[in-house]
Design a protein around this motif. Sequence first.
Motif, PDB file in Angstrom:
ATOM      1  N   GLU A  86      -0.646 -25.203  92.045  1.00  0.00           N
ATOM      2  CA  GLU A  86      -0.299 -26.041  90.891  1.00  0.00           C
ATOM      3  C   GLU A  86       0.410 -25.248  89.811  1.00  0.00           C
ATOM      4  O   GLU A  86       1.474 -25.614  89.345  1.00  0.00           O
ATOM      5  CB  GLU A  86      -1.579 -26.660  90.299  1.00  0.00           C
ATOM      6  N   THR A  87      -0.214 -24.145  89.385  1.00  0.00           N
ATOM      7  CA  THR A  87       0.335 -23.379  88.266  1.00  0.00           C
ATOM      8  C   THR A  87       1.248 -22.240  88.707  1.00  0.00           C
ATOM      9  O   THR A  87       1.998 -21.717  87.892  1.00  0.00           O
ATOM     10  CB  THR A  87      -0.805 -22.750  87.433  1.00  0.00           C
ATOM     11  N   GLN A  88       1.132 -21.819  89.969  1.00  0.00           N
ATOM     12  CA  GLN A  88       1.831 -20.643  90.494  1.00  0.00           C
ATOM     13  C   GLN A  88       1.478 -19.384  89.704  1.00  0.00           C
ATOM     14  O   GLN A  88       2.263 -18.442  89.598  1.00  0.00           O
ATOM     15  CB  GLN A  88       3.346 -20.861  90.538  1.00  0.00           C
ATOM     16  N   ARG A  89       0.270 -19.391  89.143  1.00  0.00           N
ATOM     17  CA  ARG A  89      -0.316 -18.196  88.525  1.00  0.00           C
ATOM     18  C   ARG A  89      -1.278 -17.656  89.578  1.00  0.00           C
ATOM     19  O   ARG A  89      -2.364 -18.185  89.759  1.00  0.00           O
ATOM     20  CB  ARG A  89      -1.036 -18.571  87.235  1.00  0.00           C
ATOM     21  N   ASN A  90      -0.860 -16.621  90.283  1.00  0.00           N
ATOM     22  CA  ASN A  90      -1.571 -16.151  91.458  1.00  0.00           C
ATOM     23  C   ASN A  90      -2.228 -14.799  91.190  1.00  0.00           C
ATOM     24  O   ASN A  90      -1.741 -14.018  90.375  1.00  0.00           O
ATOM     25  CB  ASN A  90      -0.611 -16.078  92.642  1.00  0.00           C
ATOM     26  N   GLU A  91      -3.322 -14.559  91.885  1.00  0.00           N
ATOM     27  CA  GLU A  91      -4.124 -13.372  91.621  1.00  0.00           C
ATOM     28  C   GLU A  91      -4.229 -12.490  92.858  1.00  0.00           C
ATOM     29  O   GLU A  91      -4.386 -12.978  93.971  1.00  0.00           O
ATOM     30  CB  GLU A  91      -5.520 -13.809  91.179  1.00  0.00           C
ATOM     31  N   VAL A  92      -4.166 -11.194  92.614  1.00  0.00           N
ATOM     32  CA  VAL A  92      -4.415 -10.204  93.648  1.00  0.00           C
ATOM     33  C   VAL A  92      -5.879  -9.809  93.520  1.00  0.00           C
ATOM     34  O   VAL A  92      -6.258  -9.151  92.548  1.00  0.00           O
ATOM     35  CB  VAL A  92      -3.510  -8.955  93.480  1.00  0.00           C
ATOM     36  N   ASP A  93      -6.710 -10.251  94.465  1.00  0.00           N
ATOM     37  CA  ASP A  93      -8.119  -9.851  94.439  1.00  0.00           C
ATOM     38  C   ASP A  93      -8.262  -8.422  94.934  1.00  0.00           C
ATOM     39  O   ASP A  93      -8.933  -7.613  94.308  1.00  0.00           O
ATOM     40  CB  ASP A  93      -8.968 -10.783  95.309  1.00  0.00           C
TER      41      ASP A  93
END
Length: 187
Positions: A86-93
């Motif tokens: 949705e936001t294309q705010r993605n996280e590298v865990d």
Amino acid sequence: MTKQHEQITLAPVPQKELKTFKQELQEAFLKGLQDSFPEAEDPTEMGPIPSDEDYEHSLTAKDSVVLQILLNGERKGGVVLKMNNETQRNEVDFLYIKANAHGKGLGTKAWKAIEAAFPETKVWELYTPYFEKRNIHFYVNKCGFKIVEFYHKGHQGPNVEGEEPVSDEEYEFFRFEKVMTKESSES
């Protein structure tokens, strides 16, 4: 094989290899801890890093993507991403290169492959401990991230669902962001 013929690719981790993937990840993170604190008696007494619980939580999180980093078809590392379509705010865990493959430029090539695989990302976000100078150098100087927040006892980070809040000074860490632009995705 010459460096110019090295090909980094990303591929899903086969279910039967997830245990080995976790062991490689924990070995790489332990090496980072040992490199940062060579005088420490036995860092393994703290348990695996990341903990089995943190690893399982990341793997089973909604929108989790688990990929192996392959060099000419051989796994040299891996990444666990949390994607928000949705936001294309993605996280590298978690992002790791096997401990025996550090210092060869594979991390930078792997990061470029990750960016290329997810060109719709607007912002990448990740967290790393304050003492991980190698990680800080890598993310800031090699990958173009910016440090945007510092979490510590007086400014605690967000709690992960199901975890107890952590306030020990040992757990100080940075939050990084990389805002993607047309230029940054082409470099």
